[in-house]
Design an enzyme around this catalytic site. Structure first.
Site, PDB file in Angstrom:
ATOM      1  N   PRO A   9      29.756  61.204  50.873  1.00 12.55           N
ATOM      2  CA  PRO A   9      29.392  59.874  50.389  1.00 12.55           C
ATOM      3  C   PRO A   9      30.548  58.869  50.407  1.00 12.55           C
ATOM      4  O   PRO A   9      31.681  59.214  50.060  1.00 12.55           O
ATOM      5  CB  PRO A   9      28.922  60.119  48.948  1.00 12.55           C
ATOM      6  CG  PRO A   9      29.500  61.426  48.571  1.00 12.55           C
ATOM      7  CD  PRO A   9      29.566  62.230  49.845  1.00 12.55           C
ATOM      8  N   ASN A  10      30.200  57.675  50.804  1.00  8.00           N
ATOM      9  CA  ASN A  10      31.092  56.497  50.837  1.00  8.00           C
ATOM     10  C   ASN A  10      32.133  56.544  51.950  1.00  8.00           C
ATOM     11  O   ASN A  10      32.843  55.565  52.163  1.00  8.00           O
ATOM     12  CB  ASN A  10      31.785  56.287  49.479  1.00  8.00           C
ATOM     13  CG  ASN A  10      30.779  56.072  48.372  1.00  8.00           C
ATOM     14  OD1 ASN A  10      29.923  55.208  48.499  1.00  8.00           O
ATOM     15  ND2 ASN A  10      30.832  56.859  47.313  1.00  8.00           N
ATOM     16  N   ARG A  17      36.376  49.830  52.108  1.00  9.30           N
ATOM     17  CA  ARG A  17      36.585  50.055  50.668  1.00  9.30           C
ATOM     18  C   ARG A  17      38.043  50.456  50.377  1.00  9.30           C
ATOM     19  O   ARG A  17      38.681  51.123  51.208  1.00  9.30           O
ATOM     20  CB  ARG A  17      35.632  51.136  50.143  1.00  9.30           C
ATOM     21  CG  ARG A  17      35.977  52.546  50.586  1.00  9.30           C
ATOM     22  CD  ARG A  17      35.331  53.574  49.661  1.00  9.30           C
ATOM     23  NE  ARG A  17      35.571  54.912  50.131  1.00  9.30           N
ATOM     24  CZ  ARG A  17      35.489  55.987  49.353  1.00  9.30           C
ATOM     25  NH1 ARG A  17      35.148  55.876  48.101  1.00  9.30           N
ATOM     26  NH2 ARG A  17      35.733  57.167  49.859  1.00  9.30           N
ATOM     27  N   TYR A  22      42.693  54.146  51.156  1.00 14.76           N
ATOM     28  CA  TYR A  22      42.150  54.841  52.333  1.00 14.76           C
ATOM     29  C   TYR A  22      42.546  54.223  53.676  1.00 14.76           C
ATOM     30  O   TYR A  22      42.192  54.770  54.723  1.00 14.76           O
ATOM     31  CB  TYR A  22      40.615  54.915  52.234  1.00 14.76           C
ATOM     32  CG  TYR A  22      40.139  55.641  50.986  1.00 14.76           C
ATOM     33  CD1 TYR A  22      40.431  56.984  50.778  1.00 14.76           C
ATOM     34  CD2 TYR A  22      39.415  54.973  49.994  1.00 14.76           C
ATOM     35  CE1 TYR A  22      40.014  57.649  49.627  1.00 14.76           C
ATOM     36  CE2 TYR A  22      38.984  55.629  48.849  1.00 14.76           C
ATOM     37  CZ  TYR A  22      39.293  56.965  48.673  1.00 14.76           C
ATOM     38  OH  TYR A  22      38.878  57.619  47.533  1.00 14.76           O
ATOM     39  N   ASN A  73      35.193  66.559  54.314  1.00 17.96           N
ATOM     40  CA  ASN A  73      35.595  65.648  53.242  1.00 17.96           C
ATOM     41  C   ASN A  73      34.322  65.349  52.473  1.00 17.96           C
ATOM     42  O   ASN A  73      33.491  64.542  52.911  1.00 17.96           O
ATOM     43  CB  ASN A  73      36.228  64.368  53.797  1.00 17.96           C
ATOM     44  CG  ASN A  73      36.765  63.482  52.680  1.00 17.96           C
ATOM     45  OD1 ASN A  73      36.422  63.672  51.508  1.00 17.96           O
ATOM     46  ND2 ASN A  73      37.593  62.526  53.031  1.00 17.96           N
ATOM     47  N   ALA A  76      33.315  62.265  46.611  1.00 18.52           N
ATOM     48  CA  ALA A  76      33.248  62.550  45.167  1.00 18.52           C
ATOM     49  C   ALA A  76      32.470  63.830  44.860  1.00 18.52           C
ATOM     50  O   ALA A  76      32.668  64.429  43.797  1.00 18.52           O
ATOM     51  CB  ALA A  76      32.643  61.362  44.438  1.00 18.52           C
ATOM     52  N   HIS A  79      34.181  67.013  43.506  1.00 20.26           N
ATOM     53  CA  HIS A  79      34.599  67.223  42.127  1.00 20.26           C
ATOM     54  C   HIS A  79      33.512  67.811  41.230  1.00 20.26           C
ATOM     55  O   HIS A  79      33.804  68.238  40.126  1.00 20.26           O
ATOM     56  CB  HIS A  79      35.124  65.904  41.552  1.00 20.26           C
ATOM     57  CG  HIS A  79      36.102  65.220  42.469  1.00 20.26           C
ATOM     58  ND1 HIS A  79      37.280  65.823  42.866  1.00 20.26           N
ATOM     59  CD2 HIS A  79      36.064  64.016  43.115  1.00 20.26           C
ATOM     60  CE1 HIS A  79      37.927  65.007  43.694  1.00 20.26           C
ATOM     61  NE2 HIS A  79      37.212  63.915  43.867  1.00 20.26           N
ATOM     62  N   ASP A  86      27.972  76.255  46.812  1.00 23.12           N
ATOM     63  CA  ASP A  86      27.100  77.378  47.183  1.00 23.12           C
ATOM     64  C   ASP A  86      26.732  77.340  48.664  1.00 23.12           C
ATOM     65  O   ASP A  86      26.604  78.384  49.303  1.00 23.12           O
ATOM     66  CB  ASP A  86      25.826  77.372  46.328  1.00 23.12           C
ATOM     67  CG  ASP A  86      26.087  77.825  44.895  1.00 23.12           C
ATOM     68  OD1 ASP A  86      27.216  78.278  44.600  1.00 23.12           O
ATOM     69  OD2 ASP A  86      25.159  77.723  44.065  1.00 23.12           O
ATOM     70  N   GLU A  97      38.901  71.996  53.443  1.00 25.69           N
ATOM     71  CA  GLU A  97      38.636  70.827  52.585  1.00 25.69           C
ATOM     72  C   GLU A  97      39.692  69.753  52.870  1.00 25.69           C
ATOM     73  O   GLU A  97      40.889  70.062  52.886  1.00 25.69           O
ATOM     74  CB  GLU A  97      38.716  71.261  51.121  1.00 25.69           C
ATOM     75  CG  GLU A  97      38.556  70.118  50.138  1.00 25.69           C
ATOM     76  CD  GLU A  97      38.744  70.574  48.687  1.00 25.69           C
ATOM     77  OE1 GLU A  97      38.668  71.800  48.400  1.00 25.69           O
ATOM     78  OE2 GLU A  97      38.984  69.695  47.844  1.00 25.69           O
ATOM     79  N   HIS A  99      41.055  65.618  52.153  1.00 26.57           N
ATOM     80  CA  HIS A  99      41.029  64.326  51.465  1.00 26.57           C
ATOM     81  C   HIS A  99      42.091  63.432  52.083  1.00 26.57           C
ATOM     82  O   HIS A  99      43.206  63.898  52.349  1.00 26.57           O
ATOM     83  CB  HIS A  99      41.306  64.482  49.971  1.00 26.57           C
ATOM     84  CG  HIS A  99      40.335  65.408  49.321  1.00 26.57           C
ATOM     85  ND1 HIS A  99      39.038  65.037  49.053  1.00 26.57           N
ATOM     86  CD2 HIS A  99      40.458  66.706  48.943  1.00 26.57           C
ATOM     87  CE1 HIS A  99      38.404  66.077  48.522  1.00 26.57           C
ATOM     88  NE2 HIS A  99      39.243  67.100  48.456  1.00 26.57           N
ATOM     89  N   SER A 101      43.313  60.736  50.482  1.00 23.98           N
ATOM     90  CA  SER A 101      44.240  60.397  49.397  1.00 23.98           C
ATOM     91  C   SER A 101      44.781  61.672  48.751  1.00 23.98           C
ATOM     92  O   SER A 101      44.189  62.756  48.893  1.00 23.98           O
ATOM     93  CB  SER A 101      43.521  59.542  48.345  1.00 23.98           C
ATOM     94  OG  SER A 101      42.487  60.282  47.730  1.00 23.98           O
ATOM     95  N   ARG A 106      45.839  60.882  41.434  1.00 23.28           N
ATOM     96  CA  ARG A 106      44.876  59.842  41.056  1.00 23.28           C
ATOM     97  C   ARG A 106      44.221  60.175  39.704  1.00 23.28           C
ATOM     98  O   ARG A 106      44.791  60.917  38.921  1.00 23.28           O
ATOM     99  CB  ARG A 106      43.854  59.669  42.189  1.00 23.28           C
ATOM    100  CG  ARG A 106      44.508  59.257  43.513  1.00 23.28           C
ATOM    101  CD  ARG A 106      43.496  59.059  44.608  1.00 23.28           C
ATOM    102  NE  ARG A 106      42.590  57.948  44.329  1.00 23.28           N
ATOM    103  CZ  ARG A 106      41.429  57.757  44.960  1.00 23.28           C
ATOM    104  NH1 ARG A 106      41.039  58.602  45.894  1.00 23.28           N
ATOM    105  NH2 ARG A 106      40.657  56.734  44.643  1.00 23.28           N
ATOM    106  N   ARG A 110      39.533  63.542  39.597  1.00 14.41           N
ATOM    107  CA  ARG A 110      39.730  63.942  40.999  1.00 14.41           C
ATOM    108  C   ARG A 110      40.633  65.167  41.138  1.00 14.41           C
ATOM    109  O   ARG A 110      40.832  65.688  42.236  1.00 14.41           O
ATOM    110  CB  ARG A 110      40.338  62.788  41.809  1.00 14.41           C
ATOM    111  CG  ARG A 110      39.445  61.568  41.890  1.00 14.41           C
ATOM    112  CD  ARG A 110      40.041  60.515  42.817  1.00 14.41           C
ATOM    113  NE  ARG A 110      39.539  59.201  42.468  1.00 14.41           N
ATOM    114  CZ  ARG A 110      38.378  58.689  42.899  1.00 14.41           C
ATOM    115  NH1 ARG A 110      37.622  59.373  43.724  1.00 14.41           N
ATOM    116  NH2 ARG A 110      37.995  57.490  42.525  1.00 14.41           N
TER     117      ARG A 110
END
Ligand code: DQA
Length: 144
Positions: A9-10, A17, A22, A73, A76, A79, A86, A97, A99, A101, A106, A110
């Site tokens: 998401p995002n 943004r 980012y 990635n 959110a 978290h 699962d 995984e 990220h 940032s 932060r 996070r």
């Protein structure tokens, strides 16, 4: 070797943004950099982005037997999504995984990842280079 890069998401808003966090590259720019690296390295690479948890889970399931590795990635969802935890746990594909940032520098929410325990490793804090480093990490795992 065939891999997939999955963004949650995002991340479609990358480049628009929170540019101070980012950067100004769009997701399309970042995917092009990954695609170029993969082409040089002789890796086949697919891309997927969704803002919907269920769609991400369906794509993670479809990795089973179809990809040698995946870069995720989860935004959110990282978290708090036990469902994504699962899903990764359900498939044989190794996940890295990622990220952009440094999530540990932060907000406190996070600092916790519920998906790290089912991923091979975590790369965070290097902007879009986090994805390129993840390609290297997968090469190391898969070539072994
Ligand atoms: C992110 C970090 C997450 O905390 C955040 O919700 C994102 C992006 C990153 O790439 O740094 O959407 O995963």
């Amino acid at each position: 070797m065939k891999i997939i890069v999955i963004n949650g998401p995002n991340l479609n808003m990358t480049g628009i943004r929170e540019q101070s966090v980012y950067g100004t590259c769009t997701l399309a720019d970042i995917n092009k950099k990954i695609a170029d690296k993969c082409e040089k390295d002789g890796i086949e690479c697919d891309f997927f982005q969704s803002n919907c948890e269920g769609a991400l889970i369906d794509r993670i399931h479809s990795c089973h037997k179809n990809y040698d590795g995946a870069i995720l990635n989860a935004g959110a969802y990282t978290h708090y999504s036990y469902a994504i935890h699962d899903a990764i746990h359900s498939v044989d594909t190794p996940f890295i995984e990622v990220h952009m940032s440094n999530v540990h520098a932060r907000e406190e929410f996070r600092h916790k990842s519920v998906i790290s325990p089912v991923c091979k490793g975590v790369i965070a804090g290097f902007g879009h280079n986090s994805y390129l480093l993840a390609v290297e990490a997968l090469k190391g795992i898969i070539e072994k």
